[in-house]
Enzyme design. Structure first.
Site, mmCIF file in Angstrom:
data_model
loop_
_atom_site.group_PDB
_atom_site.id
_atom_site.type_symbol
_atom_site.label_atom_id
_atom_site.label_comp_id
_atom_site.label_asym_id
_atom_site.label_seq_id
_atom_site.Cartn_x
_atom_site.Cartn_y
_atom_site.Cartn_z
ATOM 1 N N SER A 133 34.404 35.954 55.050
ATOM 2 C CA SER A 133 33.382 36.442 54.331
ATOM 3 C C SER A 133 33.614 35.777 52.766
ATOM 4 C CB SER A 133 33.438 38.140 54.149
ATOM 5 O OG SER A 133 32.681 38.593 53.216
ATOM 6 N N GLU A 145 37.316 43.809 58.414
ATOM 7 C CA GLU A 145 37.534 44.725 57.186
ATOM 8 C C GLU A 145 36.484 46.008 57.267
ATOM 9 O OE1 GLU A 145 37.605 45.255 52.527
ATOM 10 O OE2 GLU A 145 37.749 43.100 53.322
#
Length: 324
Positions: A240, A142
């Site tokens: 994450s 990301e």
């Protein structure tokens, strides 16, 4: 003479275990959408459909899609020109769709709409002449995708409060900040505070960048962890949001373990555990939660309690090219 020992006696002999199951947990709207995009692309175009990077960070999901005909690659140059390709939910740098268009490829963008929102904010901040401080984890897909939305050198990554102190800017520089969507809410708040103290004029995003699902799952863990002796988090090591759930539990003073599925559980972990918290990262399917509960029931007499801290009703639209 002793009475015969039956299996139900063995069941009664099991130690009891209260399992506090966090809600919300597991799939978020962005993950649901990304998986459906790959499945619909396979239906529409036929196998194989290539997927650049893991569509979401979960081995069970990836293996399931691979079995249906998806081929996972790291870079676009691994995809034949005439094959359809899906971009992962984490987002990609602008150069990736540009290269796909240059090669006249069929591509579908499965970027989570909440990540796309951050991309649009980055573009607007650059148009205003601001330098962007981006809070995130180096190397995460990301982060790579978001930093790839702006010209090189116009965005600086920070991961910690200490990184803020090392930034080479002055208080009058034209700065703004954005964040990765899957961060620790508490850690990020500390970094944002440090940025605002050092750069009083820094421009904040119009709305919170950390996504609703990440915030909700962390809040649910904060609710169950203080009441538990151990928390199990179902998720991948490279997820994450899942790793953040482990950290949240540990900050509550409760030991936590990240597992990918039930087979990862060491029964020795349950020694001295009377109450166990259970949650799943946003990329983990509910069937893995049930698998874990079933495994625990092999060792203990289970009492399940669902602890709900929020309702989630978010649904994201599919890309136009996959909607009949």
């Amino acid at each position: 003479m002793n009475a015969p020992f039956h299996q139900n006696d063995a069941q009664q002999a099991k130690l009891s275990l209260t399992v506090l199951i966090a809600a919300p947990r597991g799939f978020c709207a962005g993950v649901d959408r990304a998986i459906e995009i790959v499945e619909r692309a396979l239906e529409r175009y036929g196998a194989p459909v290539y997927v650049r990077h893991e569509i979401v960070h979960n081995r069970y999901v990836v293996d399931g899609l691979r079995a249906k005909g998806a081929i996972f690659v790291e870079e676009l140059d691994e995809v034949p020109d005439d094959a359809p390709v899906v971009f992962s939910a984490h987002g990609v740098p602008k150069t990736v769709p540009a290269e796909a268009e240059r090669r006249e490829m069929i591509y579908v963008d499965a970027t989570c709409p909440l990540v796309s929102k951050v991309h649009r904010q980055a573009e607007r901040q650059i148009e205003k002449g601001q330098h962007i401080i981006f809070i995130g984890h180096e190397g995460h897909p990301e982060v790579i995708g978001t930093m790839g939305q702006v010209p090189a050198g116009r965005m600086t990554l920070v991961e910690t409060v200490e990184d803020v102190a090392d930034l080479p800017f002055g208080p009058q520089d034209d700065l703004s900040f954005l964040t990765q969507t899957t961060l620790s809410v508490d850690d990020t708040a500390q970094i944002v505070d440090a940025l605002k103290q050092r750069f009083p004029h820094i421009v904040a995003p119009k709305a919170e960048d950390i996504c609703y699902a990440t915030s909700n799952r962390q809040a649910a863990v904060k609710e169950i962890a203080p009441a538990a002796d151990l928390v199990l988090v179902i998720g991948a090591p490279n997820s994450s949001n899942s790793v953040r759930l482990v950290e949240v539990s540990e900050r509550c003073g409760t030991d936590a373990r990240l597992i990918q599925r039930a087979s990862d559980i060491d029964p020795a972990w349950l020694d001295g555990v009377g109450t166990l918290g259970l949650t799943a990262g946003a990329s983990a399917p509910e069937r893995l939660v049930r698998e874990v509960v079933d495994q625990l029931a092999q060792w203990r007499s289970i009492e399940e309690r669902k602890i709900r801290t929020a309702e989630e009703k978010m649904v994201f639209k599919l890309p136009r090219q996959l909607v009949d």
